[in-house]
Design a protein around this motif. Structure first.
Motif, PDB file in Angstrom:
ATOM      1  N   PHE A 118      -4.930  -2.986 -49.081  1.00 20.39           N
ATOM      2  CA  PHE A 118      -4.625  -4.074 -48.151  1.00 20.39           C
ATOM      3  C   PHE A 118      -4.534  -5.408 -48.880  1.00 20.39           C
ATOM      4  O   PHE A 118      -3.696  -6.247 -48.562  1.00 20.39           O
ATOM      5  CB  PHE A 118      -5.719  -4.150 -47.075  1.00 20.39           C
ATOM      6  N   THR A 273      -1.009  -1.434 -42.717  1.00 23.44           N
ATOM      7  CA  THR A 273      -1.084  -2.458 -41.689  1.00 23.44           C
ATOM      8  C   THR A 273       0.223  -3.248 -41.677  1.00 23.44           C
ATOM      9  O   THR A 273       1.062  -3.103 -42.575  1.00 23.44           O
ATOM     10  CB  THR A 273      -2.250  -3.424 -41.954  1.00 23.44           C
ATOM     11  N   GLN A 276       0.491  -5.279 -44.813  1.00 19.71           N
ATOM     12  CA  GLN A 276       0.911  -4.477 -45.964  1.00 19.71           C
ATOM     13  C   GLN A 276       2.402  -4.182 -45.919  1.00 19.71           C
ATOM     14  O   GLN A 276       3.105  -4.296 -46.940  1.00 19.71           O
ATOM     15  CB  GLN A 276       0.137  -3.154 -45.994  1.00 19.71           C
TER      16      GLN A 276
END
Length: 565
Positions: A118, A273, A276
């Motif tokens: 991340f 995510t 990301q």
């Protein structure tokens, strides 16, 4: 009198433990010593305990090192069989970090800025890292000094010292009660039997006793109710409503929500995510754009794979031979319009993501459809498909984190056809205008254009007979489910057109400059074979759906022309 003395002593001791005898507000746990050295240090999610939040780590190492945060299972997959120091928890009684050494490979790649993490932070010598998980679930921290040098193991964790002086509050409460009891006995003994004490004196004594109790309990942190309103006509409920400020109402609401039964945490999370994905797509655009500018196949390797890499490399070769041909599609990933990101429950490696992007949010801008694949935990995502969406085509609106999105394989069930069979049906429909599979597909300008082009090509073949055939490159097939139970399928068809001529027919003439350049001459007295790549993306409805298969994006790319005997 004894009760008062005991009460005063208890109050002094209790209040002292909360103030001048109080221990430090935070304590620090340190690492045990290790004999061996490893290229990685894995700090597991158990270190970031909610009981100790917020957790602050001080990390010291020799030279530059990186701290990379990722979901625990992804970090463990990245570490794999590499030797590492594993920090598993904190012994809060002895203020010592719990850790052990795991044997394995002596080196690893540098995890800095790898897609699977991340976030990555780099420091020189010392780093203070305040651990904040970006989402629910377990997160781990990976330390590395480039993957070859020893990773930092000089780590300390500072956390709130909440459990110190546990008897402070009971002593304050007991002391206050004993003091009140002693004062009450003293008042009763000094009062004469049968004589009423002056009202003012009685009120003063009671207020003094109450004041002592209030002060003691207030110091202890115990809340006391306010005095009743002088307006006896108002009910308690009315008083509470009218005196509550907006902030108090919000706090009450938050308190009620906190006391309600908590929903169980999801067990599956998106493989990346939104942050990301935005970072990944930004780098994809940068790296592919750099390769396009220099027409350098080697520069494609970091962010391109499969059919996309093969087709683009072939186009570079043609362009570098000074043959006039359209340049490859410029990737624009600035705006993410939809993203089919599978959750981790079925997302084994290689992982697949399908997205729709655009250069801006203008509704008139024609979006692009991309499919990316991550081969292993240590590999970055690479583009295997990127084309503009066809006019009139649609792509399901999907947000990153939709738990219904799963990664499927080419033989997935629960669809109108398996993805593998659907690609074969499409190949048949494109090759044969009267295919028995044509009714399975929605009306498409792309399919119409293919049929029209093949018909014109056959008519202009100078008495030669043209045979068309298409096959599926099975290794390029990737599938991601959609919320309605359907799927997005990405694949590559290989088109082969063979121009067969008889001995007495006229020579085959090239119809355009590109064909002549690739053939090496303007005409041929033998048979000619032309090969095309046809990357495609389509929506495959769920089993039982009345919808038809709809093409989302597709292209025909000329690869080579050769004379065959």
């Amino acid at each position: 009198m004894i009760a008062m003395l005991l009460g005063a002593a208890a109050l002094i001791v209790g209040i002292g433990q909360k103030t001048f005898w109080a221990p430090p507000e935070t304590v620090t746990a340190t690492m045990p010593q290790f004999d061996g050295k490893a290229p990685l240090t894995l700090i597991e999610s158990s270190v970031n305990s909610e009981k100790l939040a917020p957790v602050e780590l001080v990390i010291s190492g020799e030279g530059e090192f990186t701290a990379s945060l990722g979901r625990s299972y992804d970090v463990e997959a990245w570490v794999g069989k590499t030797a590492h120091a594993a920090v598993t928890g904190i012994d809060t009684e002895n203020h010592q970090m719990q850790a052990n050494f795991v044997e394995g490979d002596a080196t690893a790649p540098d995890p800095k800025n790898a897609d699977i993490f991340f976030d990555s932070q780099t420091a020189q010598g010392t780093m203070t890292y305040r651990w904040t998980a970006p989402d629910t679930g377990d997160w781990s921290l990976l330390l590395a000094a480039g993957g070859k040098d020893a990773a930092p193991v000089d780590i300390s964790v500072t956390y709130a010292n909440d459990e110190a002086m546990p008897f402070a509050l009971p002593l304050i409460i007991a002391g206050a009660l004993l003091l009140v009891f002693g004062l009450a006995l003293l008042v009763m003994r000094t009062a004469k039997p049968g004589a009423a004490a002056p009202a003012k004196a009685k009120s003063t004594t009671q207020n003094s006793v109450a004041a002592v109790a209030v002060v003691a309990l207030a110091v202890s942190g115990v809340a006391l109710p306010m005095a009743p309103s002088e307006d006896a006509s108002q009910s308690p409920a009315q008083n509470a409503t009218e005196s509550a400020s907006p902030s108090a109402t919000e706090q009450a609401s938050e308190s009620a929500e906190a006391s309600a039964p908590a929903e169980s945490e999801p067990t599956a999370f998106p493989v990346v995510t939104e942050e990301q994905l935005t970072r990944i797509l930004g780098d994809v655009q940068k790296q592919i754009g750099n390769a396009d500018e220099k027409r350098d196949k080697k520069l494609l390797e970091s962010r391109a794979a499969g059919a996309f890499k093969y087709i683009r490399s072939s186009r570079y070769d043609i362009l570098n031979d000074d043959i006039k041909v359209a340049k490859p599609l410029t990737l624009n990933t600035s705006v993410i319009r939809s993203a089919a990101v599978p959750n981790t429950s079925d997302a084994s490696f290689p992982r697949v993501i399908t997205v729709v992007t655009a250069k801006d949010s203008d509704a008139e801008t024609l979006p692009q459809a991309l499919t990316l694949v991550q081969a292993t935990a240590r590999d970055n995502y690479q583009v295997i498909f990127a084309e503009q969406m066809l006019p009139g085509a649609s792509f399901p609106g999907i947000a990153v984190g939709d738990p219904s999105i799963k990664q499927l394989d080419a033989n997935a069930k629960g669809l109108q056809q398996t993805p593998k069979d659907a690609l074969k049906s499409l190949a048949d429909v494109l090759t044969n205008e009267k295919s028995k599979n044509k009714d399975k597909f929605a009306e498409s300008e792309f399919i119409k254009a293919i049929h029209a082009g093949q018909k014109t090509e056959s008519q202009n073949a100078n008495e030669a007979k043209v045979k068309y055939a298409r096959t599926v490159t099975e290794g390029d097939t990737r599938v991601v489910s959609t919320p309605d139970g359907g799927a997005i399928v990405t694949g590559k068809l290989n088109q082969r057109a063979v121009f067969e001529r008889t001995e007495d027919s006229d020579p085959l003439e090239g119809t355009d400059e590109l064909t002549k350049k690739l053939l090496g001459k303007a005409s041929s007295t033998g048979d000619v074979e032309i090969n095309y790549a046809e990357p495609v993306m389509f929506y495959l409805p769920a089993e039982g759906s009345e919808d038809k298969i709809q093409l989302i994006a597709a292209e025909v790319v000329l690869l080579n022309v050769k004379e065959v005997k």
